[in-house]
Design an enzyme around this catalytic site. Structure first.
Site, PDB file in Angstrom:
ATOM      1  N   CYS A 199       0.830  -1.214   0.000  1.00  0.00           N
ATOM      2  CA  CYS A 199       0.000   0.000   0.000  1.00  0.00           C
ATOM      3  C   CYS A 199       0.859   1.256   0.000  1.00  0.00           C
ATOM      4  CB  CYS A 199      -0.938  -0.014   1.191  1.00  0.00           C
ATOM      5  SG  CYS A 199      -1.529  -1.667   1.588  1.00  0.00           S
TER       6      CYS A 199
ATOM      7  N   CYS B  77     -13.336   1.200   7.674  1.00  0.00           N
ATOM      8  CA  CYS B  77     -12.446   0.652   6.645  1.00  0.00           C
ATOM      9  C   CYS B  77     -12.425   1.544   5.409  1.00  0.00           C
ATOM     10  CB  CYS B  77     -12.921  -0.733   6.212  1.00  0.00           C
ATOM     11  SG  CYS B  77     -13.218  -1.874   7.565  1.00  0.00           S
ATOM     12  N   SER B  78     -11.234   1.699   4.814  1.00  0.00           N
ATOM     13  CA  SER B  78     -11.158   2.387   3.529  1.00  0.00           C
ATOM     14  C   SER B  78     -11.772   1.464   2.471  1.00  0.00           C
ATOM     15  CB  SER B  78      -9.708   2.722   3.188  1.00  0.00           C
ATOM     16  OG  SER B  78      -8.916   1.553   3.192  1.00  0.00           O
TER      17      SER B  78
ATOM     18  N   LYS C  30     -10.000   6.792   3.733  1.00  0.00           N
ATOM     19  CA  LYS C  30     -11.343   6.425   4.161  1.00  0.00           C
ATOM     20  C   LYS C  30     -12.425   6.976   3.229  1.00  0.00           C
ATOM     21  CE  LYS C  30     -14.712   4.944   6.338  1.00  0.00           C
ATOM     22  NZ  LYS C  30     -15.266   4.858   4.984  1.00  0.00           N
TER      23      LYS C  30
ATOM     24  N   HIS D  56      -9.073   4.373  -1.785  1.00  0.00           N
ATOM     25  CA  HIS D  56      -7.736   3.788  -1.609  1.00  0.00           C
ATOM     26  C   HIS D  56      -7.407   2.827  -2.740  1.00  0.00           C
ATOM     27  CE1 HIS D  56      -4.174   2.275   0.160  1.00  0.00           C
ATOM     28  NE2 HIS D  56      -4.675   1.342   0.937  1.00  0.00           N
TER      29      HIS D  56
END
Lengths: 129, 402
Positions: free
Chosen positions: B103, B224-225, B346, B350
């Site tokens: 990431c 969670c994103s 978020k 992402h």
């Protein structure tokens, strides 16, 4: 999972075999070629303690495909009595009764299936004591 | 090399007070909207962002390019991403390299561009990031490859599960509350509602976050994103060259990176991210700055708990006080240090490989005074923190307004 890849991990997953550094005594699980503490490359094989306690945990409600039929299930980070930490499922429990600090012992269990015709994959899980 | 006395081994890389190369600038930026971009392919998304960046910078060519992508292979079955993108951007035969750090791939790609310009090897380098996550791949499985496949993922853990274990440990050790986690999501959605490129432009309430579907206790869906498609690109050049172009630019005053154990369970602490504190220490030293000198930051809030832990480990808040900071407004626009003015992972979305570059873009917009409704007033220094896996890698940059 192709069988050579699975087979390589059998000593660790079935028997909790680890590498104890001959210089500084640090135990690496799984075994490594270089000690992360003192950087030396000489190890003896030891078996980990089967008892320990839960440092933190989660209850998986949305799981990966392979585990989707088992939700909800608990996964915890466990510190064994010899100081080694690992990630394992906590089996045979009421998921709402698991707590940080709870004592566990490690047992041998089936972990996952490789599709309908592939390998049964085994390893360690924890149970509350 | 490894058989030296323990005392001779540096704990981490040499800490140079300042990189001895040329001063480096970011001069043009471009990004696609983040979200479910059904009509656009991986390469379309990258090219769209890159063309914008090239056009905005005013450069007539690029000397080389870096592309941050976590897993073109697993998401769309395409590797050799550098060559694909150079081809479709129409810039072949310039050197084009794909950079991967899960990431943190975007941040790592930007860092390579920074080095190439700072060293004098190239004058104009494009740093981009892209991910196409909605083409049908098993996203949970693909993302899980950023953790330890054999000793974490094998046993049934997921990424939300890993961060949930950090969250539970943090709540246990520091009395961080479930509400404090939710405040991070509420703030980031509010910020994202002011960002035209954000995936979710709808504010959420504390109650919505607290009642969202449980994913991995204690983390719920709105902690969670999301799964996103998107691309981001910037043009990196020397400050001397940027001055000639007569376009708005910002200066890169620090670039730092660190790594940690791949498995969360092997870390020294389950409530701190050492890769963040180590990289931050190096970055502050390079820039000659303290955490209190930073005016705003884009941090890697892949999950709400991550923003709380990261803002502590960047030195913005005392250890254990990150949750309270989110709750009392210290991290909101207008607060002590606004965090994730873009909406963060978020709310902005992402698309894994694009995230680190998009963070640089938010800093550029803020530092050049183009952030619109979400503008931080009088911002001089912005920091970006991009993280791989559960904290096994971290890339930090500090940018300065000129």
């Amino acid at each position: 999972m192709i069988s050579p890849r699975y087979h390589r991990e059998v000593p660790q997953r079935y028997r909790l075999e680890a590498g104890k550094c001959k210089q500084c005594g640090h135990i690496s699980f799984p075994p490594r070629l270089v000690c992360p503490k003192c950087k030396t490359k000489s190890f003896e094989t030891v078996q980990l303690s089967r008892e320990g306690k839960i440092l933190t945990f989660t209850i998986i409600r949305v799981g990966p495909d392979k585990f989707s039929k088992e939700t909800p299930y608990v996964v915890a980070i466990i510190e064994l009595n010899d100081g080694v930490r690992l990630t394992a499922q906590v089996a045979d429990c009421d998921v709402n009764k698991v707590e940080i600090g709870a004592e566990v012992k490690m047992i041998f269990r089936k972990i996952q299936d490789e599709g309908k015709s592939g390998l049964h994959c085994y390893g360690y899980k924890a149970v509350l004591v | 090399m490894l058989n030296v006395e323990r005392s001779e081994i540096p704990i981490y890389g040499e800490m140079k007070s300042r990189f001895a190369g040329r001063d480096v600038a970011v001069i043009g930026v471009g990004m696609t909207k983040f979200g479910e971009l059904w009509k656009k392919s991986l390469r379309d998304i990258f090219v769209e962002a890159s063309l914008q960046a090239i056009e905005n910078s005013g450069v007539d060519h690029i000397d080389s390019m870096y592309v941050g992508t976590m897993s073109g292979g697993l998401f769309v079955g395409q590797e050799h991403i550098g060559a694909v993108m150079a081809d479709y951007l129409g810039v072949a035969p310039v050197p084009a390299t794909r950079v991967e750090s899960a990431c943190a791939s975007g941040g790592a790609a930007f860092r390579q561009a920074y080095f190439e310009v700072a060293s004098g090897q190239s004058e104009i380098v494009l740093a981009g990031g892209v991910e196409k996550m909605t083409d049908g791949a098993d996203v949970t499985d693909a993302l899980a490859t950023a953790a330890d496949q054999e000793y974490e993922v094998y046993n049934g853990i997921t990424f939300p599960g890993l961060y949930a274990m950090i969250a539970r440990a943090h709540m246990h050790q520091y009395k961080t509350t479930r509400e404090q986690l939710a405040h991070v999501a509420v703030k980031n959605h509010k910020n994202g509602s002011m960002n035209p490129n954000a995936q979710f432009r709808s504010p959420v309430t504390l109650e919505q976050v607290m009642k969202a579907t449980m994913v991995a206790d204690p983390l719920r869906l709105l902690d969670c994103s999301p799964v996103s498609d998107g691309g981001a690109a910037v043009i990196v050049c020397s400050v001397d060259y940027a001055k000639q172009l007569k376009k708005p630019y910002v200066k890169v005053v620090a670039s730092a990176q660190a790594s940690d154990t791949i498995a969360l369970h092997s870390r020294e602490s389950l409530t701190a991210l050492k890769c963040v504190s180590v990289a931050a220490e190096k970055a502050y030293k390079q820039a000659g700055l303290k955490p209190t000198d930073i005016n705003f930051a884009e941090v890697h809030d892949c999950f709400t708990i991550a923003e709380i832990v990261v803002t502590e480990d960047l030195g913005f808040f005392e250890k254990g006080k990150g949750g309270a900071a989110a709750e009392n407004g210290s991290t909101s626009i207008g607060g002590k240090i606004p965090i994730n003015t873009s909406g963060g992972l978020k709310s902005k979305g992402h698309p894994v490989g694009a995230t680190g570059v998009a963070q640089i873009i938010e800093c550029y917009e803020q530092l050049t005074g183009n952030a619109g409704e979400r503008q931080v007033k009088n911002a001089k220094y912005g920091l970006t923190q991009n993280m791989g896996g559960s904290g096994a890698s971290c890339v930090i940059h500090i940018l300065e307004a000129v």
